[in-house]
Design an enzyme around this catalytic site. Structure first.
Site, PDB file in Angstrom:
ATOM      1  NE  ARG A 157      -2.129  -7.640  -3.526  1.00 38.12           N
ATOM      2  CZ  ARG A 157      -2.923  -7.985  -2.439  1.00 38.12           C
ATOM      3  NH1 ARG A 157      -2.559  -8.019  -1.131  1.00 38.12           N
ATOM      4  NH2 ARG A 157      -4.336  -8.496  -2.729  1.00 38.12           N
ATOM      5  CE  LYS A 180     -14.596  -6.434   4.967  1.00 32.08           C
ATOM      6  NZ  LYS A 180     -13.756  -5.997   4.104  1.00 32.08           N
ATOM      7  CG  HIS A 207      -2.004  -0.923   1.362  1.00 35.35           C
ATOM      8  ND1 HIS A 207      -1.839  -1.686   2.445  1.00 35.35           N
ATOM      9  CD2 HIS A 207      -2.678  -1.336   0.491  1.00 35.35           C
ATOM     10  CE1 HIS A 207      -3.037  -2.561   2.353  1.00 35.35           C
ATOM     11  NE2 HIS A 207      -3.655  -2.287   1.336  1.00 35.35           N
ATOM     12  CB  SER A 245      -4.063  -6.300   5.228  1.00 29.99           C
ATOM     13  OG  SER A 245      -3.754  -5.178   4.669  1.00 29.99           O
TER      14      SER A 245
HETATM   15  O1  PNS Z   1      -8.559  -2.698   0.866  1.00 28.25           O
HETATM   16  P1  PNS Z   1      -9.953  -3.190   0.189  1.00 28.25           P
HETATM   17  O2  PNS Z   1     -10.705  -3.994   1.275  1.00 28.25           O
HETATM   18  O3  PNS Z   1      -9.615  -4.106  -0.760  1.00 28.25           O
HETATM   19  O4  PNS Z   1     -10.774  -1.885  -0.380  1.00 28.25           O
HETATM   20  C1  PNS Z   1     -12.206  -2.017  -0.987  1.00 28.25           C
HETATM   21  C2  PNS Z   1     -12.646  -0.749  -1.165  1.00 28.25           C
HETATM   22  C3  PNS Z   1     -12.836   0.136   0.085  1.00 28.25           C
HETATM   23  C4  PNS Z   1     -12.121   0.137  -2.186  1.00 28.25           C
HETATM   24  C5  PNS Z   1     -14.069  -1.050  -1.373  1.00 28.25           C
HETATM   25  O5  PNS Z   1     -14.745  -2.080  -0.641  1.00 28.25           O
HETATM   26  C6  PNS Z   1     -15.081   0.108  -1.699  1.00 28.25           C
HETATM   27  O6  PNS Z   1     -14.883   1.094  -2.433  1.00 28.25           O
HETATM   28  N1  PNS Z   1     -15.830   0.311  -0.734  1.00 28.25           N
HETATM   29  C7  PNS Z   1     -16.887   1.627  -0.631  1.00 28.25           C
HETATM   30  C8  PNS Z   1     -18.342   1.361  -0.940  1.00 28.25           C
HETATM   31  C9  PNS Z   1     -18.192   1.342  -2.504  1.00 28.25           C
HETATM   32  O7  PNS Z   1     -18.049   2.196  -3.127  1.00 28.25           O
HETATM   33  N2  PNS Z   1     -18.840   0.289  -3.040  1.00 28.25           N
HETATM   34  C10 PNS Z   1     -18.829   0.058  -4.551  1.00 28.25           C
HETATM   35  C11 PNS Z   1     -17.502  -0.250  -5.242  1.00 28.25           C
HETATM   36  S1  PNS Z   1     -17.632  -1.172  -6.497  1.00 28.25           S
END
Ligand code: PNS
Length: 161
Positions: A92, A42, A18, A130
């Site tokens: 990645r 979560k 990250h 993570s």
């Molecule tokens: O680090 P992660 O858990 O892979 O990140 C995922 C994240 C936070 C980018 C994704 O879950 C997100 O954008 N969540 C916010 C809700 C949202 O916008 N959902 C629609 C995306 S398709």
């Protein structure tokens, strides 16, 4: 025109992968806003305040064009609130692609003016996540090479035997 990007994620916790993506994005954009998702459904290892503080400490030497903020709701809404036309995500390995592709296309459907850009972290970080870092720390392994120093310290405290 000032180019603003958001870099959204759970960051539970931030890894070197990250951090590497954030460093590359900070060099590409006038402003980078790292967005830490607050998802009450979560139960993260680190609460939202801790995750934000750990990232702030980790990017402290990046310069004034990087900010770190918590957000909830949609990433595209967070982008709009920050005047960002770009969403940055790290890729990645090929295994990341399907999920990222789906998310990028859904975000485009939700807000067509925001582009998603993918940046590849250094190849030595491709195996990092993570989840794996937390498992190693929980089992007493040394994670100092895999996470920024403030995160290593916080993991040490959290999983102290
Ligand atoms: O680090 P992660 O858990 O892979 O990140 C995922 C994240 C936070 C980018 C994704 O879950 C997100 O954008 N969540 C916010 C809700 C949202 O916008 N959902 C629609 C995306 S398709």
């Amino acid at each position: 025109m000032s180019r603003v990007a958001v870099f959204p994620g759970s960051f539970d916790p931030m890894t070197m992968a990250h951090l590497d993506v954030a460093r590359r994005a900070a060099a590409l954009f006038d402003q980078l806003v790292v967005g830490v998702l607050h998802n009450p459904k979560k139960s993260p290892a680190f609460d939202i305040g801790q995750r934000v503080e750990l990232i702030r400490a980790s990017v402290a030497d990046f310069g004034a064009n990087v900010r770190v903020e918590a957000f909830d709701g949609l990433t595209v809404t967070f982008a709009a609130r920050n005047g960002a036309s770009f969403i940055v995500r790290g890729l990645r390995a090929v295994s990341d692609f399907e999920y990222e592709f789906q998310m990028a296309l859904m975000n485009r459907k939700l807000e067509g003016s925001v582009e998603t850009l993918f940046l590849m972290p250094k190849e030595e970080y491709t195996y990092l996540s993570s989840r794996i870092v937390k498992e190693i720390a929980r089992l007493g392994g040394d994670v100092s090479k895999f996470v920024p120093a403030p995160v290593a310290k916080a993991l040490g405290t959290k999983f102290k035997k």
